[in-house]
Design a protein around this motif. Structure first.
Motif, PDB file in Angstrom:
ATOM      1  N   ASN A 203       0.216 -54.646   8.223  1.00  0.00           N
ATOM      2  CA  ASN A 203       0.612 -53.686   7.148  1.00  0.00           C
ATOM      3  C   ASN A 203       0.724 -52.185   7.784  1.00  0.00           C
ATOM      4  OD1 ASN A 203      -2.082 -53.577   7.032  1.00  0.00           O
ATOM      5  ND2 ASN A 203      -2.142 -52.501   5.404  1.00  0.00           N
ATOM      6  N   ILE A 204       0.427 -51.829   8.935  1.00  0.00           N
ATOM      7  CA  ILE A 204       0.471 -50.664   9.398  1.00  0.00           C
ATOM      8  C   ILE A 204       1.762 -50.313  10.360  1.00  0.00           C
ATOM      9  CG2 ILE A 204      -0.721 -48.792  10.880  1.00  0.00           C
ATOM     10  CD1 ILE A 204      -3.288 -49.751   9.943  1.00  0.00           C
ATOM     11  N   ALA A 205       2.605 -49.297   9.891  1.00  0.00           N
ATOM     12  CA  ALA A 205       3.850 -49.107  10.857  1.00  0.00           C
ATOM     13  C   ALA A 205       3.203 -48.039  11.697  1.00  0.00           C
ATOM     14  CB  ALA A 205       4.914 -48.665  10.001  1.00  0.00           C
ATOM     15  N   TYR A 206       2.896 -48.276  13.307  1.00  0.00           N
ATOM     16  CA  TYR A 206       2.784 -47.473  14.257  1.00  0.00           C
ATOM     17  C   TYR A 206       3.951 -46.482  14.696  1.00  0.00           C
ATOM     18  CZ  TYR A 206      -1.603 -49.940  14.573  1.00  0.00           C
ATOM     19  OH  TYR A 206      -2.789 -50.659  14.273  1.00  0.00           O
ATOM     20  N   MET A 207       4.054 -45.223  14.096  1.00  0.00           N
ATOM     21  CA  MET A 207       5.175 -44.486  14.467  1.00  0.00           C
ATOM     22  C   MET A 207       4.747 -43.319  15.482  1.00  0.00           C
ATOM     23  SD  MET A 207       6.731 -46.094  12.110  1.00  0.00           S
ATOM     24  CE  MET A 207       8.251 -45.308  11.711  1.00  0.00           C
ATOM     25  N   VAL A 208       5.717 -42.979  16.420  1.00  0.00           N
ATOM     26  CA  VAL A 208       5.631 -41.777  17.451  1.00  0.00           C
ATOM     27  C   VAL A 208       6.715 -41.138  17.134  1.00  0.00           C
ATOM     28  CG1 VAL A 208       5.243 -41.203  19.646  1.00  0.00           C
ATOM     29  CG2 VAL A 208       3.827 -42.908  18.866  1.00  0.00           C
ATOM     30  N   PHE A 209       6.627 -39.812  16.917  1.00  0.00           N
ATOM     31  CA  PHE A 209       7.767 -38.985  16.758  1.00  0.00           C
ATOM     32  C   PHE A 209       7.492 -37.655  17.626  1.00  0.00           C
ATOM     33  CE2 PHE A 209       7.688 -40.787  12.232  1.00  0.00           C
ATOM     34  CZ  PHE A 209       8.825 -41.579  12.762  1.00  0.00           C
ATOM     35  N   GLU A 210       8.550 -37.437  18.448  1.00  0.00           N
ATOM     36  CA  GLU A 210       8.252 -36.141  19.201  1.00  0.00           C
ATOM     37  C   GLU A 210       9.429 -35.193  18.170  1.00  0.00           C
ATOM     38  OE1 GLU A 210      10.028 -33.864  23.381  1.00  0.00           O
ATOM     39  OE2 GLU A 210       9.726 -36.043  23.225  1.00  0.00           O
ATOM     40  N   THR A 211       8.512 -33.835  18.351  1.00  0.00           N
ATOM     41  CA  THR A 211       9.157 -32.862  17.197  1.00  0.00           C
ATOM     42  C   THR A 211       8.831 -31.740  17.539  1.00  0.00           C
ATOM     43  OG1 THR A 211       9.260 -32.201  14.850  1.00  0.00           O
ATOM     44  CG2 THR A 211       7.080 -32.877  15.611  1.00  0.00           C
ATOM     45  N   GLU A 212       9.738 -30.322  17.579  1.00  0.00           N
ATOM     46  CA  GLU A 212       9.552 -29.083  17.867  1.00  0.00           C
ATOM     47  C   GLU A 212       8.703 -28.442  16.700  1.00  0.00           C
ATOM     48  OE1 GLU A 212      13.331 -27.330  18.036  1.00  0.00           O
ATOM     49  OE2 GLU A 212      13.726 -27.675  20.297  1.00  0.00           O
ATOM     50  N   ASP A 213       8.791 -28.823  15.484  1.00  0.00           N
ATOM     51  CA  ASP A 213       7.918 -28.467  14.499  1.00  0.00           C
ATOM     52  C   ASP A 213       7.333 -29.327  13.665  1.00  0.00           C
ATOM     53  OD1 ASP A 213       7.215 -26.877  12.191  1.00  0.00           O
ATOM     54  OD2 ASP A 213       9.111 -25.995  11.987  1.00  0.00           O
ATOM     55  N   LYS A 214       5.869 -29.518  14.307  1.00  0.00           N
ATOM     56  CA  LYS A 214       5.199 -30.496  13.760  1.00  0.00           C
ATOM     57  C   LYS A 214       4.700 -30.202  12.144  1.00  0.00           C
ATOM     58  CE  LYS A 214       3.047 -31.836  18.058  1.00  0.00           C
ATOM     59  NZ  LYS A 214       1.589 -31.860  18.570  1.00  0.00           N
ATOM     60  N   ASN A 215       4.531 -28.964  11.728  1.00  0.00           N
ATOM     61  CA  ASN A 215       4.134 -28.613  10.480  1.00  0.00           C
ATOM     62  C   ASN A 215       5.146 -29.207   9.535  1.00  0.00           C
ATOM     63  OD1 ASN A 215       1.921 -27.291  11.155  1.00  0.00           O
ATOM     64  ND2 ASN A 215       2.677 -25.192  11.432  1.00  0.00           N
ATOM     65  N   TYR A 216       6.553 -28.775   9.822  1.00  0.00           N
ATOM     66  CA  TYR A 216       7.867 -29.057   9.188  1.00  0.00           C
ATOM     67  C   TYR A 216       7.519 -30.705   8.889  1.00  0.00           C
ATOM     68  CZ  TYR A 216      12.459 -29.976   7.408  1.00  0.00           C
ATOM     69  OH  TYR A 216      13.557 -30.137   6.855  1.00  0.00           O
ATOM     70  N   ARG A 217       7.405 -31.534  10.041  1.00  0.00           N
ATOM     71  CA  ARG A 217       7.571 -32.886  10.046  1.00  0.00           C
ATOM     72  C   ARG A 217       6.245 -33.309   8.994  1.00  0.00           C
ATOM     73  NH1 ARG A 217       9.842 -37.663  12.389  1.00  0.00           N
ATOM     74  NH2 ARG A 217      11.640 -36.266  12.462  1.00  0.00           N
ATOM     75  N   ILE A 218       5.129 -32.853   9.094  1.00  0.00           N
ATOM     76  CA  ILE A 218       3.958 -33.257   8.192  1.00  0.00           C
ATOM     77  C   ILE A 218       4.254 -32.997   6.680  1.00  0.00           C
ATOM     78  CG2 ILE A 218       1.716 -32.292   7.526  1.00  0.00           C
ATOM     79  CD1 ILE A 218       1.005 -31.743  10.515  1.00  0.00           C
ATOM     80  N   GLU A 219       5.186 -31.989   6.349  1.00  0.00           N
ATOM     81  CA  GLU A 219       5.441 -31.586   5.202  1.00  0.00           C
ATOM     82  C   GLU A 219       6.591 -32.695   4.595  1.00  0.00           C
ATOM     83  OE1 GLU A 219       6.822 -27.557   4.684  1.00  0.00           O
ATOM     84  OE2 GLU A 219       5.014 -26.945   5.491  1.00  0.00           O
ATOM     85  N   GLN A 220       7.335 -32.945   5.483  1.00  0.00           N
ATOM     86  CA  GLN A 220       8.166 -34.216   5.184  1.00  0.00           C
ATOM     87  C   GLN A 220       7.698 -35.520   4.923  1.00  0.00           C
ATOM     88  OE1 GLN A 220      10.856 -34.197   8.718  1.00  0.00           O
ATOM     89  NE2 GLN A 220      12.514 -33.730   7.469  1.00  0.00           N
TER      90      GLN A 220
END
Length: 631
Positions: A203-220
């Motif tokens: 039931n766990i989806a393991y996701m890896v995302f490269e991002t320039e703005d980690k704070n923004y991605r967290i908020e999303q």
């Protein structure tokens, strides 16, 4: 006698056992030494609590964390089951009373840390108790090949000859085949029955995302999934910073790390457990024994040290079997940062030898002498005297401790904590009126930006060095600020205790153990390499990669991880996206976050298109970190 199922229903109000629990209980009841590998959330505690309730006598539980012990004892007491935890900080008289209660008070469970077994008199008292089962929780700590090795766990095998007819039950949630074999050998388990549940968490989806703005991605992520979440960070400062940023952005967040006072830890954790806040930002001090079923997302914003730690921390999501997400956010600089923290801070043979010789000189121990001598030890002062880097030195001393050359109490929290009680503008006003104190106060503020918000561990030698002052001058300024009620200031005498277990023999001592140092360093490097492979692999199923690390080969793609979703998604037309970005930039300049919103494409696709346009000189970056058309 009541059956195992009847005990489960009576005390725990469950109608059925989880997979393998009943088999493990049957093995223990049959008197077998047993090894159980159950992934996080698999219900390990039931495996020793139920059989212990079925037998006369008391169950001895060796557990690594005070919080974990207290939590389990409290849960047992709620069920009217008599249990005691023998934690650190309990006086000798109180310890004697607790052990008397265990012997004569019809108690069913005695929890203690492995370090307690290093006291001969406690070990002797335990030998006289009517032990019916010995459970070793987090048993991977016994192996030097494990991810959380604790030398004191090696002492558990001393119990084996004294309880030859008592079953030993070793439990862990994460161990490779090599670690499993080492656990069995180190604990001296006799023909153990081994139970291993698959590491798969479907039931766990393991996701890896490269991002320039980690704070923004967290908020999303937190906006899309407003259920309880954990964000793991690497250090205490990040706990406060990320938590503050989230609160400023309108989310409800708190934080947790090992340096917080116990009351504040408990308060912050309860706020999250009771869902007064959505998010708890934490270091790896937050974890063992945390049993919250409805955690929707676990987000790591820095690379973990190894797959074992990552699997355990990620596995705190989705224990209610609903779909959940384990998200790892990465940036190009993360690899260098992880290597600096986890690899470059490892001591080599030359540095280990130097630390050992300087340590002996520091305490004026002559060659051929020093056995059983005991000293109070301050790591920061030692490092400052010889110009050693603190983390690398601490790792060297930990290694010497594990090899039994020295014994080092793990009391490395700072002796001083301070917090400013007045606003920053008032502090600036004080500085203008007390210019002799200016350099020291400014050094404090530059070193500890969160010092207005919380009690902060304070490194006196470091601030003295930064302000070009002597330690007694810094101390005098702190005292003055405390008297004027500008700061809240606490000083504790909690230096480590250092015992030399062998006579001093310099290179000869180190040569004897250098092979183990080499093995340990190679292990750390290979573990980090596995993490980097996991992060950088853009093709293979993330779940299968984790399962393969733990030796499971007969697996299928999960269908829900970031790589599996990428395979199912129709490839985007990069030319179309690039043209869309160019047409937007004709109107005005935008940053990557704004372009992501306007194009409605995934972050990774937008970044790829931007990089392509930059490489081809179609766009450039302006001083405001926005993208603009090339003239």
């Amino acid at each position: 006698m009541e059956t195992a199922l009847e005990i489960l229903q009576k005390y725990w109000k469950h109608d059925t056992f989880r997979p393998l629990q009943n088999n493990i209980i049957d093995s223990v009841l049959a008197g077998n030494d047993t090894f159980a590998l159950l992934p996080t959330g698999g219900g390990k505690s039931i495996c020793f609590q139920v059989p212990a309730m079925m037998k006369d006598g008391i169950c001895l539980v060796v557990s690594p964390l005070v919080a974990l012990m207290k939590d389990q004892v409290a849960n047992l007491q709620k069920r009217d089951i008599k249990a005691i935890a023998l934690t650190g900080g309990i006086s000798a008289d109180d310890t004697i009373n607790l052990l008397d209660n265990c012997q004569f008070g019809n108690y069913k469970f005695l929890y203690l840390s492995p370090e307690r077994l290093q006291s001969d008199w406690i070990l002797d008292r335990i030998k006289s108790l009517p032990i019916n089962l010995i459970a070793i929780d987090e048993a991977h700590c016994v192996s030097q090949w494990g991810h959380d090795f604790r030398p004191a766990y090696l002492k558990i095998s001393l119990l084996k000859p004294h309880f030859p007819k008592v079953a030993f039950l070793a439990l862990t949630a994460s161990a490779t085949q090599r670690v499993q074999e080492d656990i069995i050998a180190q604990l001296q388990l006799q023909k153990p029955v081994v139970f291993q549940q698959s590491f798969a968490r479907k039931n766990i989806a393991y996701m890896v995302f490269e991002t320039e703005d980690k704070n923004y991605r967290i908020e999303q992520i937190l906006t899309k999934y407003p259920q309880p979440s954990i964000i793991y960070v690497r250090n205490r400062k990040s706990c406060l910073d990320v938590s503050s940023q989230l609160n400023a952005a309108g989310f409800r967040a708190t934080f947790y790390h090992g340096g917080l006072p116990t009351k504040e830890k408990d308060k912050n954790m309860q706020r999250w457990m009771n869902e007064e806040v959505q998010v708890i930002v934490a270091t790896n001090a937050f974890g063992m024994g945390i049993d919250k079923a409805n955690v929707k997302t676990v987000i790591h914003i820095q690379l973990p040290e190894n797959i074992e730690n990552y699997y355990q921390e990620a596995g705190r999501a989705g224990r209610n079997e609903d779909k959940a997400f384990a998200v790892l956010l990465t940036a190009p600089s993360d690899t260098i940062q992880a290597e600096n923290q986890f690899i470059n801070a490892l001591p080599d043979k030359k540095f280990l030898t130097e630390v050992y010789i300087k340590l002996c000189n520091y305490f004026r121990i002559a060659y051929g002498e020093g056995i059983d001598e005991q000293f109070s030890f301050n790591l920061n002062q030692f490092c400052q005297k010889y110009g050693f880097p603190a983390l690398r030195t601490f790792n060297a001393m930990q290694f010497l401790d594990r090899q039994g050359i020295i014994s080092l109490s793990q009391e490395f929290s700072e002796k001083i904590t301070i917090q400013f009680l007045i606003e920053s503008k008032e502090v600036i006003r004080y500085i203008s009126l007390n210019q002799n104190d200016e350099e020291i106060i400014l050094a404090i503020l530059r070193t500890y930006p969160g010092i207005y918000d919380m009690q902060t561990a304070f490194n006196l030698p470091l601030v003295a060095k930064k302000s070009n002052a002597k330690e007694n001058q810094v101390h005098a300024v702190l005292q003055k600020l405390k008297e004027k009620e500008i700061i809240d200031y606490h000083a504790k005498n909690n230096d480590a205790t250092l015992i030399f277990n062998e006579v001093r023999e310099d290179e000869r001592t180190i040569n004897r153990v250098s092979k183990f140092l080499e093995n340990q360093n190679q292990l750390k490097k290979s573990q980090l390499r596995s993490v980097l492979d996991y992060v950088n692999d853009g093709k293979n199923c993330k779940s299968r990669t984790i399962l393969g690390y733990f030796g499971e080969t007969d697996t299928t793609d999960c269908g829900i991880c970031s790589n599996c979703i990428k395979k199912q998604t129709t490839p985007i037309d990069n030319n179309t996206l690039s043209e869309k970005i160019l047409s937007l930039l004709k109107m005005q300049d935008f940053d990557s976050r704004e372009l992501e919103k306007l194009t409605k494409f995934q972050s990774a696709d937008v970044i790829f298109a931007i990089q392509h346009l930059l490489e081809n000189d179609r766009i450039s970056i302006n001083p405001n970190n926005q993208y603009t058309l090339r003239k």
